[in-house]
Write a protein that holds these residues in place. Structure first.
Motif, mmCIF file in Angstrom:
data_model
loop_
_atom_site.group_PDB
_atom_site.id
_atom_site.type_symbol
_atom_site.label_atom_id
_atom_site.label_comp_id
_atom_site.label_asym_id
_atom_site.label_seq_id
_atom_site.Cartn_x
_atom_site.Cartn_y
_atom_site.Cartn_z
ATOM 1 N N THR A 127 -9.231 4.985 -1.012
ATOM 2 C CA THR A 127 -10.085 3.824 -0.789
ATOM 3 C C THR A 127 -9.473 2.910 0.256
ATOM 4 O OG1 THR A 127 -9.007 2.544 -2.543
ATOM 5 C CG2 THR A 127 -10.974 3.780 -3.164
ATOM 6 N N GLU A 128 -10.350 2.079 0.846
ATOM 7 C CA GLU A 128 -9.874 0.976 1.664
ATOM 8 C C GLU A 128 -9.588 -0.169 0.700
ATOM 9 O OE1 GLU A 128 -12.429 -0.087 4.887
ATOM 10 O OE2 GLU A 128 -12.459 1.961 5.652
ATOM 11 N N PHE A 129 -8.515 -0.903 0.972
ATOM 12 C CA PHE A 129 -8.063 -1.910 0.032
ATOM 13 C C PHE A 129 -7.616 -3.154 0.784
ATOM 14 C CE2 PHE A 129 -4.440 -3.676 -2.378
ATOM 15 C CZ PHE A 129 -5.118 -4.082 -3.517
ATOM 16 N N VAL B 288 -2.806 1.549 8.070
ATOM 17 C CA VAL B 288 -3.060 0.116 8.140
ATOM 18 C C VAL B 288 -4.254 -0.043 9.072
ATOM 19 C CG1 VAL B 288 -2.154 -2.132 8.803
ATOM 20 C CG2 VAL B 288 -0.640 -0.451 7.732
ATOM 21 N N LEU B 289 -5.376 -0.508 8.528
ATOM 22 C CA LEU B 289 -6.605 -0.619 9.296
ATOM 23 C C LEU B 289 -6.698 -1.947 10.045
ATOM 24 C CD1 LEU B 289 -8.884 0.856 6.532
ATOM 25 C CD2 LEU B 289 -8.005 2.045 8.537
ATOM 26 N N GLU B 290 -6.200 -3.014 9.421
ATOM 27 C CA GLU B 290 -6.160 -4.343 10.030
ATOM 28 C C GLU B 290 -4.923 -5.057 9.534
ATOM 29 O OE1 GLU B 290 -9.657 -6.918 10.035
ATOM 30 O OE2 GLU B 290 -10.844 -5.174 9.465
ATOM 31 N N ARG C 210 -5.751 -4.985 5.688
ATOM 32 C CA ARG C 210 -6.682 -4.014 5.107
ATOM 33 C C ARG C 210 -6.056 -2.651 5.315
ATOM 34 N NH1 ARG C 210 -11.666 -1.295 6.923
ATOM 35 N NH2 ARG C 210 -11.213 -2.148 8.979
ATOM 36 N N VAL C 211 -5.898 -1.887 4.236
ATOM 37 C CA VAL C 211 -5.229 -0.593 4.301
ATOM 38 C C VAL C 211 -6.069 0.490 3.635
ATOM 39 C CG1 VAL C 211 -2.888 -1.551 4.376
ATOM 40 C CG2 VAL C 211 -3.928 -1.043 2.168
ATOM 41 N N GLU C 212 -5.791 1.721 4.004
ATOM 42 C CA GLU C 212 -6.372 2.878 3.326
ATOM 43 C C GLU C 212 -5.283 3.439 2.428
ATOM 44 O OE1 GLU C 212 -9.056 5.999 5.241
ATOM 45 O OE2 GLU C 212 -7.079 6.962 5.144
ATOM 46 N N VAL C 213 -5.607 3.627 1.154
ATOM 47 C CA VAL C 213 -4.625 4.062 0.161
ATOM 48 C C VAL C 213 -5.112 5.321 -0.526
ATOM 49 C CG1 VAL C 213 -3.432 3.426 -1.975
ATOM 50 C CG2 VAL C 213 -3.913 1.672 -0.261
ATOM 51 N N LEU D 114 2.722 -4.338 4.634
ATOM 52 C CA LEU D 114 2.541 -2.931 4.271
ATOM 53 C C LEU D 114 2.513 -2.070 5.521
ATOM 54 C CD1 LEU D 114 -0.224 -3.329 1.562
ATOM 55 C CD2 LEU D 114 2.231 -3.033 1.212
ATOM 56 N N ARG D 115 3.122 -0.875 5.401
ATOM 57 C CA ARG D 115 3.156 0.089 6.499
ATOM 58 C C ARG D 115 2.760 1.462 5.976
ATOM 59 N NH1 ARG D 115 9.015 -1.378 8.672
ATOM 60 N NH2 ARG D 115 9.205 -2.174 6.593
ATOM 61 N N GLU D 116 2.361 2.320 6.881
ATOM 62 C CA GLU D 116 2.005 3.686 6.505
ATOM 63 C C GLU D 116 3.178 4.340 5.789
ATOM 64 O OE1 GLU D 116 0.603 5.815 9.930
ATOM 65 O OE2 GLU D 116 -0.932 4.323 10.321
ATOM 66 N N GLY D 117 2.890 5.018 4.687
ATOM 67 C CA GLY D 117 3.914 5.707 3.920
ATOM 68 C C GLY D 117 4.501 4.891 2.787
#
Length: 63
Positions: free
Chosen positions: A47-49, A29-31, A36-39, A4-7
């Motif tokens: 949320t963080e997911f 992308v947090l990690e 771990r991503v913020e969506v 997963l990438r931003e956008g």
């Protein structure tokens, strides 16, 4: 696991009967390991997911 990438636009399919599918856009992308991503979801909530169990589907990549 999908990278997963931003956008990226994603869908989350619940493994619980009766739970609706959620869709949203990856903000950050947090990690990377574990992922771990913020969506921001279509309902406007953020949320963080942490994707697990193959429940994430990449709908549209930003690329």
């Amino acid at each position: 696991m999908v990278e997963l990438r931003e956008g990226d636009r994603i869908q989350i399919v619940s493994n619980k009967v009766g739970q609706p599918t959620r869709a949203g856009v990856v903000d950050r992308v947090l990690e990377e390991d574990p992922v771990r991503v913020e969506v921001t979801w279509d309902d406007g909530s953020t949320t963080e997911f942490i994707p697990a169990g193959g429940n994430v589907r990449l709908v549209h990549s930003r690329d």
